[in-house]
Design a protein around this motif. Sequence first.
Motif, mmCIF file in Angstrom:
data_model
loop_
_atom_site.group_PDB
_atom_site.id
_atom_site.type_symbol
_atom_site.label_atom_id
_atom_site.label_comp_id
_atom_site.label_asym_id
_atom_site.label_seq_id
_atom_site.Cartn_x
_atom_site.Cartn_y
_atom_site.Cartn_z
ATOM 1 N N MET A 64 0.849 -1.193 0.000
ATOM 2 C CA MET A 64 0.000 0.000 0.000
ATOM 3 C C MET A 64 0.882 1.240 0.000
ATOM 4 O O MET A 64 1.832 1.347 0.788
ATOM 5 C CB MET A 64 -0.922 0.000 1.225
ATOM 6 N N SER A 65 0.604 2.188 -0.896
ATOM 7 C CA SER A 65 1.443 3.378 -1.012
ATOM 8 C C SER A 65 1.227 4.323 0.165
ATOM 9 O O SER A 65 0.184 4.327 0.819
ATOM 10 C CB SER A 65 1.146 4.110 -2.324
ATOM 11 N N LEU A 66 2.246 5.142 0.434
ATOM 12 C CA LEU A 66 2.200 6.087 1.544
ATOM 13 C C LEU A 66 1.258 7.250 1.245
ATOM 14 O O LEU A 66 1.078 7.642 0.094
ATOM 15 C CB LEU A 66 3.595 6.646 1.808
ATOM 16 N N ALA A 67 0.682 7.803 2.302
ATOM 17 C CA ALA A 67 -0.134 9.008 2.169
ATOM 18 C C ALA A 67 0.766 10.185 1.789
ATOM 19 O O ALA A 67 1.982 10.169 2.024
ATOM 20 C CB ALA A 67 -0.859 9.296 3.476
ATOM 21 N N GLU A 68 0.164 11.216 1.204
ATOM 22 C CA GLU A 68 0.941 12.356 0.705
ATOM 23 C C GLU A 68 1.776 13.005 1.798
ATOM 24 O O GLU A 68 2.933 13.374 1.570
ATOM 25 C CB GLU A 68 0.013 13.388 0.073
ATOM 26 N N ASN A 69 1.246 13.139 2.999
ATOM 27 C CA ASN A 69 2.013 13.774 4.071
ATOM 28 C C ASN A 69 3.211 12.929 4.484
ATOM 29 O O ASN A 69 4.269 13.448 4.835
ATOM 30 C CB ASN A 69 1.125 14.065 5.282
ATOM 31 N N ARG A 70 3.080 11.590 4.370
ATOM 32 C CA ARG A 70 4.206 10.711 4.665
ATOM 33 C C ARG A 70 5.272 10.813 3.580
ATOM 34 O O ARG A 70 6.475 10.747 3.864
ATOM 35 C CB ARG A 70 3.715 9.259 4.790
ATOM 36 N N VAL A 71 4.843 10.964 2.333
ATOM 37 C CA VAL A 71 5.803 11.163 1.247
ATOM 38 C C VAL A 71 6.568 12.460 1.473
ATOM 39 O O VAL A 71 7.797 12.517 1.343
ATOM 40 C CB VAL A 71 5.094 11.189 -0.123
ATOM 41 N N ARG A 72 5.840 13.498 1.834
ATOM 42 C CA ARG A 72 6.463 14.799 2.073
ATOM 43 C C ARG A 72 7.514 14.691 3.185
ATOM 44 O O ARG A 72 8.624 15.234 3.066
ATOM 45 C CB ARG A 72 5.385 15.828 2.433
ATOM 46 N N ASP A 73 7.181 13.981 4.251
ATOM 47 C CA ASP A 73 8.140 13.787 5.342
ATOM 48 C C ASP A 73 9.368 13.015 4.863
ATOM 49 O O ASP A 73 10.503 13.331 5.244
ATOM 50 C CB ASP A 73 7.479 13.036 6.504
ATOM 51 N N SER A 74 9.148 12.006 4.034
ATOM 52 C CA SER A 74 10.261 11.187 3.549
ATOM 53 C C SER A 74 11.201 11.986 2.651
ATOM 54 O O SER A 74 12.412 11.732 2.628
ATOM 55 C CB SER A 74 9.734 9.971 2.785
ATOM 56 N N LEU A 75 10.654 12.933 1.902
ATOM 57 C CA LEU A 75 11.491 13.751 1.023
ATOM 58 C C LEU A 75 12.483 14.596 1.801
ATOM 59 O O LEU A 75 13.501 15.027 1.254
ATOM 60 C CB LEU A 75 10.616 14.655 0.147
ATOM 61 N N ARG A 76 12.210 14.816 3.066
ATOM 62 C CA ARG A 76 13.126 15.555 3.936
ATOM 63 C C ARG A 76 14.166 14.575 4.483
ATOM 64 O O ARG A 76 14.165 14.226 5.667
ATOM 65 C CB ARG A 76 12.366 16.239 5.060
ATOM 66 N N GLY A 77 15.038 14.128 3.608
ATOM 67 C CA GLY A 77 16.037 13.142 3.983
ATOM 68 C C GLY A 77 17.018 12.922 2.856
ATOM 69 O O GLY A 77 17.230 13.799 2.018
ATOM 70 N N VAL A 78 17.614 11.740 2.833
ATOM 71 C CA VAL A 78 18.611 11.385 1.818
ATOM 72 C C VAL A 78 17.971 10.398 0.848
ATOM 73 O O VAL A 78 17.540 9.314 1.251
ATOM 74 C CB VAL A 78 19.858 10.754 2.468
ATOM 75 N N ALA A 79 17.904 10.783 -0.411
ATOM 76 C CA ALA A 79 17.297 9.936 -1.446
ATOM 77 C C ALA A 79 18.384 9.139 -2.153
ATOM 78 O O ALA A 79 19.258 9.709 -2.806
ATOM 79 C CB ALA A 79 16.540 10.795 -2.459
ATOM 80 N N VAL A 80 18.323 7.827 -2.005
ATOM 81 C CA VAL A 80 19.317 6.952 -2.631
ATOM 82 C C VAL A 80 18.758 6.398 -3.930
ATOM 83 O O VAL A 80 17.625 5.896 -3.968
ATOM 84 C CB VAL A 80 19.709 5.810 -1.671
ATOM 85 N N GLY A 81 19.558 6.477 -4.991
ATOM 86 C CA GLY A 81 19.152 5.925 -6.267
ATOM 87 C C GLY A 81 19.521 4.452 -6.354
ATOM 88 O O GLY A 81 20.678 4.087 -6.123
ATOM 89 N N LEU A 82 18.538 3.612 -6.660
ATOM 90 C CA LEU A 82 18.810 2.185 -6.811
ATOM 91 C C LEU A 82 19.306 1.918 -8.227
ATOM 92 O O LEU A 82 18.532 2.008 -9.191
ATOM 93 C CB LEU A 82 17.548 1.370 -6.507
ATOM 94 N N LEU A 83 20.584 1.621 -8.341
ATOM 95 C CA LEU A 83 21.143 1.312 -9.652
ATOM 96 C C LEU A 83 20.587 -0.020 -10.148
ATOM 97 O O LEU A 83 20.155 -0.860 -9.349
ATOM 98 C CB LEU A 83 22.668 1.251 -9.581
ATOM 99 N N THR A 84 20.584 -0.190 -11.439
ATOM 100 C CA THR A 84 20.061 -1.413 -12.037
ATOM 101 C C THR A 84 21.229 -2.348 -12.340
ATOM 102 O O THR A 84 22.009 -2.084 -13.258
ATOM 103 C CB THR A 84 19.303 -1.110 -13.338
ATOM 104 N N PRO A 85 21.372 -3.435 -11.583
ATOM 105 C CA PRO A 85 22.487 -4.358 -11.855
ATOM 106 C C PRO A 85 22.220 -5.173 -13.124
ATOM 107 O O PRO A 85 21.148 -5.770 -13.269
ATOM 108 C CB PRO A 85 22.496 -5.281 -10.621
#
Length: 312
Positions: A1-22
């Motif tokens: 189940m996807s996160l609510a918009e306010n939870r997404v907003r909170d998560s954006l206040r952090g470090v976003a790691v890019g998952l490389l494609t092996p």
Amino acid sequence: MSLAENRVRDSLRGVAVGLLTPFDEDLEIEHQKLESNAKSLLNSGIDLFLAAANISEYHSLTMQERVDVTETTVETLPDDACVLAGVGGSTRSAIELIGAYDRIDVDAMMVMPPDHTYVHERGLLRYYEKLDEATESPLVPYIRGFNPSVRFLRDLSRINGVTGVKYALEDPVKLGEATSLAEDDVVWINGLAEPYAVSFWEEGIEGFSAGVSNFRPEVGLALFDALTNGDWELARQFRNLTLPYQNFRGETGENNNLPGAISVSAVKKGFDLAGLYGGSVREPIQPLSPADERRAEELYNQLSDDIDRVIN
């Protein structure tokens, strides 16, 4: 189940790691290694992940592969982790991809920079509006490779579904002016990784995408904590120890004049050196030359020594 918009907003206040494609030697996706990378980064404290992103070689993936690597990511991570998935191309193609992402419960759509040769600011805003109309999921437009006006950035923040903006322009003045005019609930993310984290923070940035922190996440997490606590001297120390490897990423590599050509290959090498899985790259990206492989290893060892000295 996807996160609510306010939870997404909170998560954006952090470090976003890019998952490389092996990729394996035949350049086929190795999903089990992608799962392993995601779990390792999660266990290190990362909770914001970019799937099918620029650094994931978005443009070298088919439409179905983008969905597949994102689905692997969503299924691997717990429900409270936040997954942003890359979306781009024509309006119709982007809406089709958004629909596929919504079906697998992606938390938000990271709208890739426009790849059209000719772009009009009003037309691009209409593009974002049409994507917003196609989904209830939040949008995070990625501003890179074109130089929009402050007015455009302000108007972009007023589109209903835009929850964050990934800003990757080497212009802190424009950033500061835009954030001062933008909607207050939009989270601005530094898309130029650790080197710009300190200077952009005072201009309204609340999170940043990872560079070397993709494979040594403790650096990004420590840098984010220092910025949050207003410890500028410590933040600069963490920023500075990332610079040698990050500067290496910006180089051309051998037999090439285009800057940044080895960026993804260098990060994949960092994954391998850190005990994660980087793997091969697809064209038009080239693998590192033997000389650049050796240089990457030297820089990685230097980074590891600096981490032990400053963080551990």
